[in-house]
Design an enzyme around this catalytic site. Structure first.
Site, mmCIF file in Angstrom:
data_model
loop_
_atom_site.group_PDB
_atom_site.id
_atom_site.type_symbol
_atom_site.label_atom_id
_atom_site.label_comp_id
_atom_site.label_asym_id
_atom_site.label_seq_id
_atom_site.Cartn_x
_atom_site.Cartn_y
_atom_site.Cartn_z
ATOM 1 N N HIS A 151 0.815 -1.213 0.000
ATOM 2 C CA HIS A 151 0.000 0.000 0.000
ATOM 3 C C HIS A 151 0.853 1.270 0.000
ATOM 4 C CE1 HIS A 151 -3.183 -2.849 0.763
ATOM 5 N NE2 HIS A 151 -2.581 -3.225 1.881
ATOM 6 N N ARG A 152 2.068 1.141 -0.524
ATOM 7 C CA ARG A 152 3.003 2.277 -0.614
ATOM 8 C C ARG A 152 3.371 2.844 0.758
ATOM 9 N NH1 ARG A 152 4.624 3.671 -5.211
ATOM 10 N NH2 ARG A 152 5.145 5.789 -4.619
ATOM 11 N N LEU A 153 3.320 2.006 1.778
ATOM 12 C CA LEU A 153 3.724 2.412 3.128
ATOM 13 C C LEU A 153 5.193 2.025 3.323
ATOM 14 C CD1 LEU A 153 0.531 1.240 5.057
ATOM 15 C CD2 LEU A 153 1.052 3.516 4.135
#
Length: 191
Positions: free
Chosen positions: A169-171
Site C-alpha cells: 500500500h506504498r507504506l
C-alpha cells in the site's frame, strides 16, 4: 544501527543471491559544470567505509563531468528483493595502485577493449572499433596488457545513504544515514 556500511553489506549480499544479472549495477548521476544532469548504469567494483568505487575511461563524458563537478549520486535498485539504496557524496579519482590492481584483475579482452575504445565519442562503424581491438591484440600479443593512462576509477565518499524497503500500500520504509563528523546520524523519512 548507526553503521550504514553493515546494512549495505547485508542488503548487497541478499541482492547477489537473488538478482539474475549484475547485482552490482548502479545508476550513476552526474552534472556538468552548468548543472545539467546525466545518468547511466555502471558497475560497483569496490566498497567500504571510504566509499563506493567504479572504473571508466577518463576521456569519456561521465569522467569529464565528475572532474568538472566532483559530486555524484548512486542508486542501487534490486527489484527481486524490493529494495533500493541511494548514495550521495563527493567524488575523487582512486589512486594509481588501486586502478592498476583492478585493471590487472579484468579479463584480457576487457583490458584490450579499454585500449581500443574512445568511450562516448562518435563511432563511424562497428568495424572500425573491431579493427582497433585487433590492433590492440597485436600490440600486446604475448605480454601483459598495461592499464591505459586514460583509464582509472572514481570513489564516491558518501555523505548521505538512504535505504528504501518496499511495503504494501506504498507504506514504504525509508532509513536515512547522514554523515555527522566521523560518524553517522540515523533517521527515518516519510514514504
Amino acid at each position: 544501527m548507526t553503521d550504514p556500511f553493515s546494512l549495505f553489506d547485508k542488503w548487497y549480499a541478499q541482492a547477489r543471491d537473488s538478482e539474475i544479472n549484475d547485482s552490482n549495477a548502479m545508476a550513476l548521476a552526474t552534472a556538468d559544470a552548468r548543472g545539467r544532469p546525466s545518468v547511466r548504469m555502471v558497475l560497483l567494483k569496490g566498497h567500504g567505509p571510504d566509499g563506493f568505487v567504479f572504473y571508466t575511461n577518463f576521456e569519456g563524458r561521465k569522467a569529464g563531468e565528475l572532474l568538472e563537478n566532483p559530486h555524484a549520486a548512486l542508486l542501487f535498485h534490486w527489484k527481486s528483493v524490493r529494495r533500493q539504496i541511494r548514495i550521495e557524496g563527493p567524488v575523487a579519482p582512486v589512486d594509481e595502485a588501486t586502478a592498476d590492481a583492478y585493471f590487472a584483475s579484468r579479463s584480457r579482452d576487457s583490458q584490450l577493449g579499454a585500449w581500443a575504445s574512445d568511450q562516448s565519442r562518435s563511432l563511424p562503424s562497428r568495424d572500425l572499433f573491431m579493427e582497433r581491438y585487433a590492433a590492440a591484440q597485436a600490440r600486446f600479443e604475448g605480454v601483459p596488457v598495461p592499464r591505459p593512462p586514460h583509464w582509472s576509477g572514481f570513489r564516491v565518499a558518501p555523505e548521505r545513504i538512504e535505504f528504501w524497503q518496499d511495503r504494501e500500500h506504498r507504506l514504504h520504509e525509508r532509513r536515512l544515514f547522514q554523515r555527522d563528523g566521523d560518524g553517522w546520524r540515523e533517521g527515518l523519512l516519510y514514504p
